[in-house]
Design a protein around this motif. Structure first.
Motif, short mmCIF file in Angstrom:
data_model
loop_
_atom_site.label_atom_id
_atom_site.label_comp_id
_atom_site.label_asym_id
_atom_site.label_seq_id
_atom_site.Cartn_x
_atom_site.Cartn_y
_atom_site.Cartn_z
N ALA A 145 2.39 1.64 -3.38
CA ALA A 145 1.39 2.04 -4.38
C ALA A 145 1.01 3.50 -4.23
O ALA A 145 0.96 4.25 -5.21
N TYR A 146 0.77 3.95 -3.00
CA TYR A 146 0.25 5.30 -2.79
C TYR A 146 1.35 6.34 -2.71
O TYR A 146 1.10 7.52 -2.94
N ARG A 147 2.56 5.93 -2.32
CA ARG A 147 3.59 6.93 -2.07
C ARG A 147 4.78 6.80 -3.02
O ARG A 147 5.83 7.38 -2.76
N GLN A 148 4.66 6.01 -4.06
CA GLN A 148 5.82 5.75 -4.92
C GLN A 148 6.34 7.03 -5.57
O GLN A 148 5.56 7.96 -5.77
N PRO A 149 7.61 7.08 -5.87
CA PRO A 149 8.63 6.06 -5.56
C PRO A 149 9.12 6.20 -4.13
O PRO A 149 9.36 7.32 -3.66
N ALA A 175 6.44 15.80 0.23
CA ALA A 175 6.60 14.35 0.12
C ALA A 175 7.01 13.75 1.45
O ALA A 175 7.68 14.40 2.25
N ALA A 176 6.58 12.57 1.62
CA ALA A 176 6.96 11.85 2.85
C ALA A 176 8.46 11.64 2.80
O ALA A 176 8.97 10.97 1.92
N ALA A 236 0.84 -1.20 0.00
CA ALA A 236 0.00 0.00 0.00
C ALA A 236 0.87 1.26 0.00
O ALA A 236 0.61 2.22 -0.73
N ILE A 237 1.93 1.23 0.79
CA ILE A 237 2.81 2.40 0.86
C ILE A 237 3.49 2.63 -0.48
O ILE A 237 3.55 3.75 -0.99
#
Lengths: 194, 274, 194
Positions: free
Chosen positions: A100-104, A192-193, A97-98
């Motif tokens: 998918a949602y936060r890529q790359p 961004a994270a 999930a991480i």
């Protein structure tokens, strides 16, 4: 004495009735050693050819000869004995999930979000499934690999693009973490994270 | 009587398993008359399933109509066997003694004078014994017929072609909502904040970030223009630009331009060191 | 959509791969219910005919359809697996016959018919073979268990239903040759009754 056709029918029955591969020596015993190894091999070859058009094939393995289902018919046979589909662990699902949602994202990013270490096996499981791959490296010490989801991931989940993933606005709302996003926030205003 | 002949092989079949020996010589068949040599008695008794079986044998051997059993000789023969068993100190199953008592009872009742009017079929003291003998014989023959049916494992085998499962190892199915669920549990656990909120729009930027990185990995250097596909509409152009800017901001790519209006190139950051 | 030949190949593979009989309902599942029962039955009939000249035959049993070796080839196949399954004793077979023909019966019923005690081992041998099971309890003191035969019993003996058991009538007829003795004959018929 048996004629070759009869012998072939008996070999066929013996192989189909056996759970294990049957060796040439065992097949000789079937005929009380009255049929030689060369003849047996020839009969087995003929038998293999006779079966070539079917959903089951005769194969020669280390332990002997065996009739087995052809892999391409496996999907049909699985409908008969549906195995309970295995499930990915929570760790794998969260990692996916991480990505998918936060890529790359790097493994470090994933660990920051999950709050625990991400094992190599988890990454490896998703990579060997063909769902994620390394799309680059971050320019930081250690040059960590950056993971993203692949086209195969979209295909397997029946998605045309990542935008079709369930939006997470509702998730945030139900958790009352923050107000629902206004249309004006369409831009990725979030940093961004890290 | 026809059934007597039919009953003969029944015994022969079952007895064949334990060969009866008399004076050391194997006895191929059951004795044809009622005399059984004492040596053979023990083994012979083992061949019988019980008193009903023995009784049936005695009746069949004498070619008697089972419905018209002469009680006296039968009882006498039966008691001779019981005597023999006792003389040989054989373990006498209780059932044999019960049967002997039953035969004696029937015999004695039949000797009593009866008023003709009272006597009906069901009053015949032999009726119950006959009923039991018939039912037992029926089941005994049925057992034989069942045993003659081709039996799986004994007379035939089920086929079992090997199912090759190795090539199609079942992998877990994942539904998009599972991902949302995973994210939800992450949020709940970590109490994540604003920067973990993901909108559709941001996702589209993120998707293009991955796409551009893949492109650059393949081509190493791309001219800025090559990364835009006007055919896909303005929205995609905007998102692509945002993705490039985000990638540059995260220092994942380098964007270079040698001078004003010169071509702009994008490459993976430090790709040359790879 | 599959053509009949392809469908037949898949049915064949499914049946050859299964040791247990496969029911029509299961075969329908093989094709996700896209093929009707009538068509399946026709294809099964064709398949049975195609196999008729071989050492293996397709048979219809209580549990469905199964490929099995023909009994006449057993002497050959036994050479491969020299351990023969034990033949059941007369006591076991008589007990089985009583349960098959008179079901549901209690152990007491069986003892009444056989005239001897029925050991626990006999019942246990049949239960562990999966040929009989407890289908209820008689409402009498001690609530004795009532035994009946199972579908596996029918399958293993090549039967579609209990009606296919060898008939009992024949036996009864040969025994009812003469009328019961008339009262007048009752005594003179036994001259030796001394």
């Amino acid at each position: 004495m048996l004629n070759p056709t009869e012998a072939k029918r008996i070999i066929e029955a013996a192989l189909l009735a056996s759970q294990e591969p049957v060796s040439l020596a065992e097949l000789k015993r079937l005929f009380e050693d009255q049929i030689g190894a060369d003849t047996l091999r020839r009969l087995l070859g003929e038998l293999r050819d006779e079966w070539s058009g079917r959903a089951i094939e005769l194969v020669n393995l280390a332990g002997g000869w065996r009739f087995q289902t052809k892999p391409e018919f496996q999907p049909f046979l699985e409908r008969l004995n549906p195995e309970k589909p295995p499930r990915y662990s929570r760790a794998v699902m969260e990692t996916l999930a991480i990505i998918a949602y936060r890529q790359p994202v790097s493994r470090g990013d994933i660990e920051d979000i999950r709050g625990v270490a991400v094992s190599a096996q988890i990454i490896q499981a998703l990579e060997s499934r063909g769902w994620i791959d390394v799309v680059g490296h971050r320019d930081t010490p250690g040059r960590p690999a950056l993971y993203a989801t692949t086209q195969a991931f979209l295909n397997d989940l029946g998605l045309v693009s990542l935008q079709e993933l369930p939006p997470l606005e509702e998730v945030a709302r139900t958790l009352e973490l923050e107000p629902p996003p206004s249309p004006a926030q369409a831009e990725p205003a979030q940093p961004a994270a890290g | 009587m026809a059934e007597a002949g039919a009953a003969g092989p029944v015994h022969a079949t079952f007895v064949a398993a334990n060969v009866v020996r008399i004076y050391g010589e194997p006895l191929a068949e059951m004795p044809t008359d009622l005399y059984i040599p004492p040596d053979a008695l023990e083994i012979m008794l083992e061949a019988f399933q019980g008193p009903l079986d023995l009784l049936l044998y005695l009746i069949r051997r004498q070619n008697l109509n089972i419905l018209d059993i002469p009680m006296a000789p039968l009882t006498r023969q039966y008691l001779e066997y019981v005597d023999l068993m006792r003389a040989k100190n054989l373990e006498l199953a209780a059932e044999y003694l019960v049967m002997a008592a039953m035969l004696i009872e029937i015999k004695s009742r039949m000797l009593l004078p009866r008023a003709a009017a009272v006597v009906e079929e069901e009053n015949d003291p032999r009726a119950e014994l006959v009923r039991r003998l018939l039912e037992y014989e029926r089941m005994k023959l049925a057992a034989q017929k069942l045993d003659e049916l081709p039996q799986l494992g004994r007379d035939l085998l089920a086929v079992a072609a090997y199912v090759d499962r190795t090539t199609s190892e079942r992998l877990p199915d994942v539904h998009p909502r599972d991902l949302a669920e995973a994210w939800r549990s992450l949020l709940q656990r970590a109490r994540l904040h604003a920067h973990h909120k993901v909108s559709r729009e941001e996702l589209s930027v993120r998707e293009h970030m991955s796409r551009i990185l893949r492109q650059l990995r393949e081509h190493r250097v791309l001219e800025f223009r090559e990364m835009f596909d006007p055919g896909r509409g303005v929205a995609v152009l905007v998102v692509t630009l945002l993705a490039l800017l985000e990638l540059a901001r995260e220092t994942l790519i380098e964007i270079t331009q040698s001078g004003s209006f010169a071509p702009i190139y994008a490459r993976i950051a430090h790709a040359q060191s790879d």
